[in-house]
Design a protein around this motif. Structure first.
Motif, PDB file in Angstrom:
ATOM      1  N   HIS A 130      -6.906  -0.215   0.689  1.00 43.50           N
ATOM      2  CA  HIS A 130      -6.013   0.539   1.568  1.00 43.50           C
ATOM      3  C   HIS A 130      -5.350   1.692   0.812  1.00 43.50           C
ATOM      4  N   THR A 131      -5.019   1.452  -0.448  1.00 44.86           N
ATOM      5  CA  THR A 131      -4.378   2.504  -1.242  1.00 44.86           C
ATOM      6  C   THR A 131      -5.306   3.700  -1.420  1.00 44.86           C
ATOM      7  N   ALA A 157       0.848   6.669   5.368  1.00 46.25           N
ATOM      8  CA  ALA A 157       0.245   5.590   4.587  1.00 46.25           C
ATOM      9  C   ALA A 157       0.516   4.228   5.230  1.00 46.25           C
ATOM     10  N   LEU A 216       2.336   1.905  -3.500  1.00 48.22           N
ATOM     11  CA  LEU A 216       1.319   2.396  -4.433  1.00 48.22           C
ATOM     12  C   LEU A 216       0.843   3.798  -4.050  1.00 48.22           C
ATOM     13  N   ALA A 217       0.655   4.040  -2.756  1.00 46.43           N
ATOM     14  CA  ALA A 217       0.187   5.353  -2.317  1.00 46.43           C
ATOM     15  C   ALA A 217       1.209   6.436  -2.625  1.00 46.43           C
ATOM     16  N   THR A 261      -5.269   5.761   1.778  1.00 43.62           N
ATOM     17  CA  THR A 261      -3.974   6.298   2.211  1.00 43.62           C
ATOM     18  C   THR A 261      -3.347   7.264   1.213  1.00 43.62           C
ATOM     19  N   THR A 262      -3.710   7.154  -0.058  1.00 42.27           N
ATOM     20  CA  THR A 262      -3.132   8.049  -1.063  1.00 42.27           C
ATOM     21  C   THR A 262      -3.355   9.528  -0.736  1.00 42.27           C
ATOM     22  N   SER A 271      -2.474   2.069   6.953  1.00 46.41           N
ATOM     23  CA  SER A 271      -2.759   0.778   6.346  1.00 46.41           C
ATOM     24  C   SER A 271      -2.585  -0.352   7.351  1.00 46.41           C
ATOM     25  N   THR A 289       0.826  -1.205   0.000  1.00 48.46           N
ATOM     26  CA  THR A 289       0.000   0.000   0.000  1.00 48.46           C
ATOM     27  C   THR A 289       0.861   1.255   0.000  1.00 48.46           C
ATOM     28  N   THR A 290       1.921   1.254   0.794  1.00 46.01           N
ATOM     29  CA  THR A 290       2.783   2.421   0.878  1.00 46.01           C
ATOM     30  C   THR A 290       3.434   2.728  -0.467  1.00 46.01           C
TER      31      THR A 290
END
Length: 260
Positions: free
Chosen positions: A135-136, A192, A73-74, A139-140, A196, A70-71
Motif C-alpha cells: 500500500h505504501t 494516501a 510511511l507514505a 500511495t507514496t 489505502s 500506510t499513511t
C-alpha cells in the motif's frame, strides 16, 4: 443560452457522478434483500447486520490499521523524496521523479502481482507488513506529487532569512519549511489514507488468511450473497472517507490551504 448549456452540462455531470451513491443509499436503507425502486420502506437492518458481523468488523479495523500505518510511511517517504527532488540538485532528477511517480501510471493489479511474486521468491509469505509496504508503494506518489506542487512555489528566501538570524538547520526545517509545505503533505496524507483504505488490486494478492481487508472481504462476500449488507458497508466506507477530510479540515483548516 451559453450559460444555460454550461449549467446543464455541470448538473448532468454531477448527477452522473452522484447517482451510484444515491442508489447505494437506497439499497442500504431498503429492508428487502434486493434492489427495489421505489423502496418498500426505510430500515437500518443492513447496518445492524454489518456492525454485528465479526467478519466485517475485523476486516474494517484491519483496513483502518493498514491505512494508518500506510499513511505514516507514505508521508515520511513521500515528503522526504519530494524535498530531495526539489532541493537536492540530484543528477537526473526528472528521471528519478518519473520513477517515483510510476506507481500512479501502472495498473495497481500489476504492482500487486509483482510484489506477490517477490514475496514468494523471498519466501516471506504474505505478512501484514508486506501488505502495508504494498500500500505504501502505491500511495507514496500522491504525497510526492502534492508536496512537489507546494515546493514549486516555495520562497527559499524565508529559509535563508531564518538561517541568517542564527537558526540551526533543524530549527529552520521544523519552524519554517515544514509549516509552509504542510498543505501539500496533508493533501497527500488524505489521498494516501483513502487510497489505502479502499485498495483492492494490491490487497487481492497480498492478504493472507486472517488478514483480509474490508474490500477483499466484500469481494468474497459478493461471491455467495448480494444483499443490503454490501450497500451498508459501502456507505460506511464513504462516510469514513468524508470524516477523514472533515476532521483534518476542523483540526488544521484545509480551507485556508485551498488559496495556495
Amino acid at each position: 443560452m451559453g450559460r444555460f448549456l454550461y449549467i446543464s452540462i455541470n448538473v448532468l455531470a454531477m448527477v452522473f457522478l452522484l447517482a451510484p451513491i444515491a442508489i447505494i443509499f437506497v439499497f442500504a436503507l431498503n429492508p428487502t434483500e434486493y434492489i427495489n425502486f421505489p423502496p418498500e420502506g426505510v430500515s437500518l437492518i443492513w447496518f445492524r447486520e454489518f456492525f454485528s458481523s465479526s467478519m466485517f468488523m475485523d476486516a474494517l479495523f484491519l483496513s483502518l490499521k493498514v491505512a494508518a500505518y500506510t499513511t505514516v510511511l507514505a508521508v515520511f517517504f513521500g515528503a522526504t523524496a519530494a524535498l530531495a527532488l526539489a532541493r537536492g540538485n540530484l543528477p537526473g532528477a526528472d528521471a528519478i521523479t518519473a520513477f517515483v511517480l510510476s506507481p500512479l501510471m501502472l495498473p495497481a493489479i500489476l504492482t500487486g502481482l509483482a510484489l506477490f511474486q517477490a514475496y514468494v521468491l523471498a519466501d516471506v509469505g504474505r505478512p501484514l507488513w508486506g501488505l502495508v509496504m504494498g500500500h505504501t508503494i502505491v500511495t507514496t506518489p500522491y504525497v510526492v506529487r502534492t508536496t512537489l506542487a507546494v515546493l514549486a512555489n516555495f520562497d527559499t528566501k524565508l529559509e535563508e532569512a531564518a538561517t541568517n538570524l542564527g537558526a540551526s538547520g533543524l530549527r529552520v526545517f521544523f519552524e519554517v519549511t515544514l509549516p509552509l509545505i504542510k498543505p501539500g503533505v496533508i493533501a497527500g496524507a488524505i489521498f494516501a489514507f483513502i487510497v489505502s483504505f479502499d485498495q483492492f488490486p494490491v490487497s487481492l494478492f497480498l492478504v493472507g488468511p486472517g488478514t483480509e481487508t474490508l474490500p477483499i472481504t466484500l469481494f468474497n462476500y459478493l461471491r455467495f450473497a448480494l444483499d443490503g449488507t454490501i450497500a451498508a458497508a459501502s456507505i460506511v466506507s464513504i462516510v469514513l472517507a468524508f470524516l477523514v477530510v472533515l476532521g483534518l479540515d476542523r483540526t488544521v483548516g484545509l480551507r485556508t490551504y485551498t488559496k495556495l
